[in-house]
Design a protein around this motif. Structure first.
Motif, short mmCIF file in Angstrom:
data_model
loop_
_atom_site.label_atom_id
_atom_site.label_comp_id
_atom_site.label_asym_id
_atom_site.label_seq_id
_atom_site.Cartn_x
_atom_site.Cartn_y
_atom_site.Cartn_z
N LEU A 109 32.50 41.02 30.79
CA LEU A 109 33.80 40.51 31.17
C LEU A 109 34.38 41.41 32.35
N ILE A 110 34.89 40.75 33.22
CA ILE A 110 35.79 41.57 34.19
C ILE A 110 37.01 40.51 34.56
N GLY A 111 37.93 41.25 34.95
CA GLY A 111 39.17 40.48 35.43
C GLY A 111 40.40 40.95 35.02
N PHE A 112 41.40 40.32 35.09
CA PHE A 112 42.89 40.63 34.45
C PHE A 112 42.89 40.43 33.10
N THR A 113 43.76 41.35 32.48
CA THR A 113 44.22 40.93 31.16
C THR A 113 44.71 39.71 30.73
N GLU A 114 44.73 39.10 29.53
CA GLU A 114 45.63 38.11 29.17
C GLU A 114 47.07 38.37 29.06
N GLN A 115 47.73 37.65 29.09
CA GLN A 115 49.58 37.71 29.24
C GLN A 115 49.89 38.28 27.88
N ALA A 116 50.45 39.81 27.80
CA ALA A 116 50.94 40.36 26.39
C ALA A 116 49.53 40.60 25.61
N SER A 117 48.51 40.99 26.14
CA SER A 117 47.27 41.06 25.62
C SER A 117 46.33 42.09 26.10
N HIS A 118 45.49 42.77 25.30
CA HIS A 118 44.45 43.57 26.09
C HIS A 118 43.08 42.68 26.29
N ARG A 119 43.13 41.41 25.99
CA ARG A 119 41.83 40.67 26.08
C ARG A 119 41.58 40.30 27.53
N ILE A 120 40.25 40.44 28.06
CA ILE A 120 39.93 40.14 29.44
C ILE A 120 39.58 39.05 29.51
N VAL A 121 40.47 38.18 30.70
CA VAL A 121 39.84 36.86 31.09
C VAL A 121 38.87 36.88 32.38
N ASP A 122 37.78 36.59 31.83
CA ASP A 122 36.68 36.64 32.90
C ASP A 122 36.76 36.00 33.92
N MET A 123 36.99 36.56 35.18
CA MET A 123 37.27 35.97 36.36
C MET A 123 36.14 35.45 37.20
N ARG A 124 36.47 33.90 37.28
CA ARG A 124 35.44 33.26 38.08
C ARG A 124 36.08 32.68 39.30
N GLU A 125 37.14 32.68 39.78
CA GLU A 125 37.98 32.28 40.65
C GLU A 125 39.29 33.14 40.62
N CYS A 126 39.71 33.43 41.72
CA CYS A 126 41.11 34.02 41.85
C CYS A 126 42.05 33.50 43.22
N HIS A 127 43.13 33.08 43.11
CA HIS A 127 43.79 32.48 44.13
C HIS A 127 44.91 33.55 44.81
N VAL A 128 44.87 34.87 44.31
CA VAL A 128 45.77 35.94 44.67
C VAL A 128 45.02 37.11 45.56
N LEU A 129 44.01 37.36 45.09
CA LEU A 129 43.18 38.50 45.62
C LEU A 129 42.66 38.34 47.15
N HIS A 130 42.65 39.10 48.05
CA HIS A 130 42.17 38.94 49.19
C HIS A 130 40.67 38.77 49.06
N PRO A 131 40.01 37.83 50.07
CA PRO A 131 38.62 37.59 49.80
C PRO A 131 37.83 38.72 49.59
N ALA A 132 38.29 39.74 50.53
CA ALA A 132 37.29 40.99 50.45
C ALA A 132 37.43 41.64 49.19
N LEU A 133 38.28 41.53 48.39
CA LEU A 133 38.22 41.98 47.05
C LEU A 133 37.46 41.16 46.08
N PHE A 134 37.89 40.02 46.17
CA PHE A 134 37.32 39.05 45.21
C PHE A 134 35.69 39.05 45.41
N VAL A 135 35.29 39.26 46.52
CA VAL A 135 33.71 38.96 46.83
C VAL A 135 32.99 40.03 45.93
N LEU A 136 33.63 41.11 45.75
CA LEU A 136 33.14 42.06 44.57
C LEU A 136 32.90 41.80 43.14
#
Length: 386
Positions: A109-136
């Motif tokens: 899993l890779i991504g930001f954590t869930e709100q008020a939790s340590h659980r990782i939300v597996d990132m498959r899309e993101c509308h805030v990250l710059h494309p140069a970061l999200f592509v990685l």
């Protein structure tokens, strides 16, 4: 049924009678059973991960209501201190412009954590990250699975002049295979730098050329995971406000100067004080050909004195989230006529604003800035004068 009239600091919608509702926008209707009926300012969240992902809390707000939320956070904090202010229209950063972020990875899993939790939300899309970061994100998921580091991994990504600067905080397996995989990854994805921190500080494993970030037209060496305004648009809005607040000043004191976001953008002789040694040294090296004097100084333990402050025509103050109570006490008594205050915390800003106003300063205007798109995090720049 009740109408949602505003959004609270943590993102809940609130009715006039004080009822709270998650993911509600101003103009929505809250029924007696707790159902939210969307109103004119309620937009469909663009990301599939909302609201589970902690990276965003307000994707259900349209631009008008999100801008109003940013301004309301500031106005509410000031009102709690008995202060009214001229709030300018909110400067919003567009989607997909965040140029620095910290992601977490573990067990595929890779991504930001869930709100008020340590659980990782597996990132498959993101509308805030710059494309140069999200592509990685996808390649990093594969790299972490291949390396199988011990425990959770922190991934700090920053968009520098030369490309993406990546800092990996993890305990990696020893041996040549892991080292070669890291180098191959950095080369394949044209990273500006790849550093590893296994608990002893960042160690650069790949850096074809010195990594810099351009501030005020000047390239500045970028320490690993150094503070940088979250978006270029947010930085531009804050710099414009600071330049306006200090216009005409021949000498300026820039306190908590960081890498020089404001110091390098001002057409004046600038004294820049910074407590972080890496940032201070980077700014000192970059300022060699400019009328800029830098000092490594802990402004919490050793704030500028009234006598020192009185030497300047204007002050720029950009403290951490806790504010600058010790330095504010000195500024209150100083004769310097203008102060540009940049803050990422409306509450500590309002506390300091009250102290300044009680000391004879006047709050002229506040520029709200929403550069952490769809989050409850608020930035601002303000001008005080006396």
């Amino acid at each position: 049924m009740s109408l949602i009239v505003r959004v609270a600091a943590r993102g809940d919608g609130i009715t006039a009678d004080g009822r709270h509702a998650a993911s509600a926008a101003p103009g929505d209707t809250l029924t007696d059973t707790g159902e939210v009926i969307p109103g004119p300012h309620h937009q469909p969240p663009p990301c599939r991960h909302f609201p589970e992902c902690g990276g965003c809390q307000l994707q259900h707000l349209d631009d008008d209501s999100y801008a109003a939320f940013v301004a309301d956070r500031i106005a509410t904090a000031l009102a709690a201190q008995g202060i009214e202010a001229d709030l300018r229209p909110t400067a919003l950063s567009p989607p997909r412009t965040r140029r620095r972020a910290t992601l977490h990875a573990e067990g595929g899993l890779i991504g930001f954590t869930e709100q008020a939790s340590h659980r990782i939300v597996d990132m498959r899309e993101c509308h805030v990250l710059h494309p140069a970061l999200f592509v990685l994100v996808g390649p990093l998921r594969a790299l972490v699975q291949r390396l199988r580091p011990k425990g959770r991994v922190e991934l700090h990504l920053t968009l520098a002049d030369q490309g993406v600067d990546l800092l990996v905080k993890a305990t990696l397996p020893p041996g040549l295979a892991a080292a070669e995989a890291i180098t191959a990854f950095a080369q394949a994805h044209a990273l500006a730098r790849l550093s590893i921190d296994e608990g002893y500080g960042p160690e650069a494993r790949w850096e074809p050329q010195p990594v810099t970030v351009t501030l005020g037209g000047t390239p500045v060496a970028l320490p690993s995971a150094a503070f940088l305004q979250a978006t270029a648009e947010g930085e531009a809005a804050l710099v414009a406000a600071v330049r306006e607040a200090t216009a005409g000043a021949a000498t300026v004191a820039d306190l908590f100067a960081g890498l020089g976001t404001f110091a390098l953008a001002l057409p004046a002789k600038v004294y820049a004080a910074e407590g972080a040694r890496d940032a201070h040294l980077a700014l000192k090296a970059a300022s060699a050909q400019r009328p800029l004097f830098t000092e490594h100084r802990d402004l919490f333990r050793r704030p500028l004195t009234v006598a020192e402050l009185d030497r300047f025509d204007a002050i720029v103050l950009d403290p951490p989230r806790a504010g600058a109570r010790e330095q504010i006490a000195k500024i209150e008594a100083a004769k310097t006529p203008r102060l540009a205050y940049v803050s990422c915390n409306p509450s500590s800003f309002a506390r300091d604003a009250k102290a300044l106003c009680e000391g004879g300063w006047r709050l002229d205007w506040v520029q709200p800035v929403g550069q952490f798109r769809w989050s409850t995090h608020v930035e601002l720049a303000a001008r005080f004068s006396r």
